[in-house]
Write a protein that holds these residues in place. Structure first.
Motif, PDB file in Angstrom:
ATOM      1  N   VAL A   1      28.462  46.129  46.277  1.00 19.27           N
ATOM      2  CA  VAL A   1      29.053  44.675  46.683  1.00 19.27           C
ATOM      3  C   VAL A   1      29.173  43.799  45.747  1.00 19.27           C
ATOM      4  N   TYR A   2      28.163  43.707  44.736  1.00 12.59           N
ATOM      5  CA  TYR A   2      28.329  42.847  43.864  1.00 12.59           C
ATOM      6  C   TYR A   2      29.260  42.907  42.818  1.00 12.59           C
ATOM      7  N   ALA A   3      29.583  44.284  42.197  1.00 15.37           N
ATOM      8  CA  ALA A   3      30.735  44.667  41.591  1.00 15.37           C
ATOM      9  C   ALA A   3      32.037  44.192  42.340  1.00 15.37           C
ATOM     10  N   GLY A   4      32.110  44.262  43.653  1.00 15.49           N
ATOM     11  CA  GLY A   4      33.387  43.865  44.374  1.00 15.49           C
ATOM     12  C   GLY A   4      33.340  42.272  44.322  1.00 15.49           C
ATOM     13  N   MET A   5      32.507  41.755  44.576  1.00 16.84           N
ATOM     14  CA  MET A   5      32.511  40.176  44.367  1.00 16.84           C
ATOM     15  C   MET A   5      33.013  39.789  42.965  1.00 16.84           C
ATOM     16  N   VAL A   6      32.428  40.353  41.971  1.00 16.38           N
ATOM     17  CA  VAL A   6      32.980  39.845  40.768  1.00 16.38           C
ATOM     18  C   VAL A   6      34.466  40.241  40.260  1.00 16.38           C
ATOM     19  N   PHE A   7      34.893  41.606  40.950  1.00 16.74           N
ATOM     20  CA  PHE A   7      36.172  41.861  40.955  1.00 16.74           C
ATOM     21  C   PHE A   7      37.172  41.134  41.688  1.00 16.74           C
ATOM     22  N   SER A   8      36.574  40.559  42.876  1.00 15.44           N
ATOM     23  CA  SER A   8      37.427  39.306  43.750  1.00 15.44           C
ATOM     24  C   SER A   8      37.676  38.398  42.942  1.00 15.44           C
ATOM     25  N   LEU A   9      36.753  37.896  42.080  1.00 14.88           N
ATOM     26  CA  LEU A   9      36.661  36.385  41.705  1.00 14.88           C
ATOM     27  C   LEU A   9      37.678  36.539  40.355  1.00 14.88           C
ATOM     28  N   LEU A  10      37.429  37.703  39.649  1.00 18.39           N
ATOM     29  CA  LEU A  10      38.536  37.762  38.585  1.00 18.39           C
ATOM     30  C   LEU A  10      39.850  37.934  39.133  1.00 18.39           C
ATOM     31  N   SER A  11      40.302  38.643  40.200  1.00 16.75           N
ATOM     32  CA  SER A  11      41.487  38.777  40.778  1.00 16.75           C
ATOM     33  C   SER A  11      42.076  37.290  41.234  1.00 16.75           C
TER      34      SER A  11
ATOM     35  N   VAL B   1      45.267  39.825  29.198  1.00 19.98           N
ATOM     36  CA  VAL B   1      44.026  39.764  28.785  1.00 19.98           C
ATOM     37  C   VAL B   1      43.107  39.963  30.289  1.00 19.98           C
ATOM     38  N   ILE B   2      43.504  39.015  31.053  1.00 17.92           N
ATOM     39  CA  ILE B   2      42.406  39.173  32.400  1.00 17.92           C
ATOM     40  C   ILE B   2      42.850  40.511  33.144  1.00 17.92           C
ATOM     41  N   GLY B   3      44.105  40.741  33.175  1.00 14.98           N
ATOM     42  CA  GLY B   3      44.697  42.107  33.666  1.00 14.98           C
ATOM     43  C   GLY B   3      43.961  43.504  33.342  1.00 14.98           C
ATOM     44  N   PHE B   4      42.972  43.379  32.171  1.00 13.39           N
ATOM     45  CA  PHE B   4      42.164  44.208  32.037  1.00 13.39           C
ATOM     46  C   PHE B   4      40.778  44.308  32.575  1.00 13.39           C
ATOM     47  N   LEU B   5      40.632  43.245  33.561  1.00 13.02           N
ATOM     48  CA  LEU B   5      39.225  43.015  34.038  1.00 13.02           C
ATOM     49  C   LEU B   5      39.366  43.020  35.722  1.00 13.02           C
ATOM     50  N   VAL B   6      40.541  43.561  36.133  1.00 14.25           N
ATOM     51  CA  VAL B   6      40.411  43.396  37.718  1.00 14.25           C
ATOM     52  C   VAL B   6      40.687  44.502  38.302  1.00 14.25           C
ATOM     53  N   TRP B   7      40.380  45.813  37.498  1.00 14.51           N
ATOM     54  CA  TRP B   7      40.799  47.170  38.131  1.00 14.51           C
ATOM     55  C   TRP B   7      40.175  47.599  39.297  1.00 14.51           C
ATOM     56  N   GLY B   8      38.792  46.710  39.584  1.00 11.77           N
ATOM     57  CA  GLY B   8      37.837  47.056  40.777  1.00 11.77           C
ATOM     58  C   GLY B   8      38.523  46.561  42.159  1.00 11.77           C
ATOM     59  N   HIS B   9      39.249  45.802  41.892  1.00  7.82           N
ATOM     60  CA  HIS B   9      39.902  45.266  43.392  1.00  7.82           C
ATOM     61  C   HIS B   9      40.517  46.110  43.877  1.00  7.82           C
ATOM     62  N   HIS B  10      40.761  47.454  43.326  1.00  4.91           N
ATOM     63  CA  HIS B  10      41.570  48.603  44.130  1.00  4.91           C
ATOM     64  C   HIS B  10      40.354  49.466  44.841  1.00  4.91           C
ATOM     65  N   MET B  11      39.288  49.055  44.636  1.00  2.00           N
ATOM     66  CA  MET B  11      38.238  49.958  44.808  1.00  2.00           C
ATOM     67  C   MET B  11      37.094  49.122  45.982  1.00  2.00           C
ATOM     68  N   PHE B  12      37.605  47.934  46.650  1.00  2.00           N
ATOM     69  CA  PHE B  12      36.679  47.474  47.397  1.00  2.00           C
ATOM     70  C   PHE B  12      36.332  48.435  48.724  1.00  2.00           C
ATOM     71  N   VAL B  13      36.857  49.541  49.133  1.00  2.00           N
ATOM     72  CA  VAL B  13      36.416  50.118  50.144  1.00  2.00           C
ATOM     73  C   VAL B  13      35.828  51.494  49.646  1.00  2.00           C
ATOM     74  N   SER B  14      35.804  51.668  48.498  1.00  2.00           N
ATOM     75  CA  SER B  14      35.508  53.076  47.850  1.00  2.00           C
ATOM     76  C   SER B  14      34.007  53.328  47.809  1.00  2.00           C
ATOM     77  N   GLY B  15      33.185  52.257  48.200  1.00  2.74           N
ATOM     78  CA  GLY B  15      31.805  52.601  48.201  1.00  2.74           C
ATOM     79  C   GLY B  15      31.163  52.023  46.811  1.00  2.74           C
ATOM     80  N   GLN B  16      31.923  51.256  46.131  1.00  2.32           N
ATOM     81  CA  GLN B  16      31.315  50.623  44.794  1.00  2.32           C
ATOM     82  C   GLN B  16      30.365  49.442  45.166  1.00  2.32           C
TER      83      GLN B  16
END
Length: 551
Positions: free
Chosen positions: A328-338, A311-326
């Motif tokens: 910062v707040y999205a990055g923090m959420v994806f970091s926490l979920l990872s 289940v959680i594996g579906f919620l962490v895709w954004g941690h592959h995109m920390f340097v993509s320009g997404q």
């Protein structure tokens, strides 16, 4: 010989005694026709598993040859073996073949195909024709993909990042995308088959919490396959449409958004990591209790951990995109979920370790592979936490640190577990025993060769060496030479099982029905099993893993 009493047919003490070889009541699935037609038209899940095994072994060694050329090139700082363009095509070929033609189908479609009906007491999968269609679809996808890679090649990397793949690359992108699209349908068919089989064909008495963890792992993997693969198919289709028809979807010059591609691609591809590693966890969960002679510690927590990872594996895709320009707040959420997904993974490692505590451990070849899996997966998982940290990821992104982390999970984890599973169930699959000594040598060689190959890459990445370059500064040569030397050991380690397992088919000692004194339902029938698996319907009256330590 088929017991009608399932996993509860014998008390623990009796289960600790090896079963004798009984005269088979009915011919084995291997003896049920020897013509090519009997194999290529079979609907027997066991034969289809063998067909998968042959195909993915071929693809594994083709992908391995691309990796060998990459390591030869990187033995010296200069790009003196292949051009930069050829190097791009080599690492693309290696990634595409290993991910879509080997890692994703390896355990679910070989071991899962063979074992799921046997382990739940069924005669076959729910849809035998769909199962065979899945194999033919896989072969068709493999031919397309391999054709694209060999007839000119693809230079985009296995991630096909846009707009390079959709607008600028001159290589065989469309053909490769089509091949992967076809492979996706094969995955969906297999996943659907396993889900329906687990829901509808379990033996009487096999409730959900009496299922082996291997079944839980394949069930969770199948759900991911069915839910995530259509997203990949849609994404690749959009790339092809943009490339062929110049429709602005991902290319900013045409009004598209390249970040949209990354969101869609990683929404599939991060869960795909768990498609590759969850079945590996299932394999380790069968081997470790058997060779420790102990029940799995915290069985229910293990099942919850499997479902939690899925289940959680579906919620962490954004941690592959920390340097993509997404954002910062999205990055923090994806970091926490990872970080969150590490919790169920840690539960599994803790429970495997606790299972070993006070066990009567024997170090047969399958156990060495399983322990190697636990160790390498743990290292890969811990270094994944480094990449989940926003600030550190900025430094490590697109370096060899990522390559090392990925391979510790995918190769160190999944391939070790796949080989462990092959060795564990080889007597059941073939009815033959292999050389235990050679099995141990190969397991140790792969473990040391793997670490010599990929641990230096952590240091290279931390030192700043970027991935996907065919030349590099001279100060990185020592670590690269170590890595290439390790790859040579690894190649020998992978070739050895191919040799001694093939030899065992003709010269190996005949296997007993249960040579490891295991307690699963699959060990209650002959080795190799008859065509319809069981002479009588098994009945299950208690949970799996009824092991007791040897005094």
């Amino acid at each position: 010989m088929t017991s009608a009493t399932g996993t509860d047919s014998a008390p623990p003490d009796a289960a600790d005694q090896p079963r004798a070889v009984d005269p088979p009541d009915q011919p084995s699935y291997l003896a049920d026709g020897h013509s090519l037609r009997s194999w290529l038209g079979t609907r027997d899940h066991k034969r289809i598993a063998i067909l998968y095994a042959i195909a993915i072994t071929l693809f594994f060694f083709i992908g391995g040859m691309a990796a060998a050329l990459i390591r030869f090139e990187l033995a010296t700082p200069q790009g003196d073996l292949v051009t930069a363009e050829t190097y791009n095509k080599l690492f693309t070929a290696h990634g595409v073949i290993m991910v879509w033609l080997f890692l994703i189908p390896s355990i679910p479609q070989v071991l899962g195909n063979f074992l799921v009906p046997l382990m739940i007491g069924a005669r076959d999968l729910a849809f035998p024709r769909l199962n065979l269609a899945s194999w033919y679809t896989y072969i068709a996808g493999g031919i397309f993909t391999l054709g694209a890679l060999l007839l000119g090649g693809v230079d985009t990397g296995w991630t096909f990042y846009t707009p390079f793949s959709s607008m600028f690359s001159n290589s065989n992108v469309v053909m490769a995308l089509l091949g992967i699209l076809i492979l996706g349908f094969s995955s969906i068919m297999s996943g659907l088959n396993i889900i329906v089989t687990v829901h509808t064909m379990r033996a009487p008495g096999m409730s959900w919490f009496r299922m082996p963890l291997f079944i839980w792992a394949n069930y969770a993997t199948s759900i991911i396959l069915v839910l995530a693969t259509p997203v990949l198919a849609m994404t690749l289709l959009l790339v092809g449409i943009e490339r062929v028809f110049q429709v602005g979807i991902f290319d900013p010059a045409l009004g598209g958004d390249p970040l949209l591609f990354q969101h869609l691609f990683w929404f599939y591809s991060h869960p795909a990591v768990y498609i590759m590693v969850l079945p590996a966890m299932g394999v380790a969960s069968e081997i470790i209790p058997c060779f420790a002679r102990r029940p799995v510690f915290g069985y229910r927590f293990m099942t919850y951990a499997i479902l939690g990872i899925a289940v959680i594996g579906f919620l962490v895709w954004g941690h592959h995109m920390f340097v993509s320009g997404q954002s910062v707040y999205a990055g923090m959420v994806f970091s926490l979920l990872s970080f969150l997904v590490a919790i169920p993974s840690a539960i599994k490692v803790f429970n495997w370790t606790a299972t070993l505590y006070k066990g009567s451990i024997t170090f047969h070849a399958p156990m060495l592979y399983a322990l190697g899996f636990v160790g390498l997966f743990t290292i890969g998982g811990l270094t994944g936490l480094f990449l989940a940290a926003l600030a550190l990821d900025v430094h490590l992104s697109d370096t060899y640190f990522v390559v090392a982390h990925f391979h510790y999970i995918m190769v160190g984890g999944s391939v070790m577990a796949y080989l462990g599973g092959i060795h564990f169930w080889w007597p059941k699959i073939t009815g033959r025993m292999y050389s235990e000594a050679w099995g141990r040598v190969a397991a140790l060689l792969i473990f040391f060769g793997f670490n010599l190959t990929f641990f230096p890459q952590y240091l290279l990445g931390y030192g700043g060496m970027p991935r996907r370059y065919h030349s590099y500064p001279p100060e990185f040569q020592v670590l690269n030479v170590l890595s290439s030397a390790g790859a040579s050991l690894l190649a020998v380690g992978y070739l050895l099982p191919l040799i001694y397992l093939t030899w065992s088919l003709f010269k190996g000692k005949r296997a007993a029905a249960d040579p490891w004194r295991a307690t699963g339902l699959e060990w209650q029938t002959d080795s190799p099993p008859p065509t319809h698996n069981f002479a009588e319907q098994p009945i299950v009256t208690r949970g799996p893993y009824a092991y007791t330590p040897t005094p």
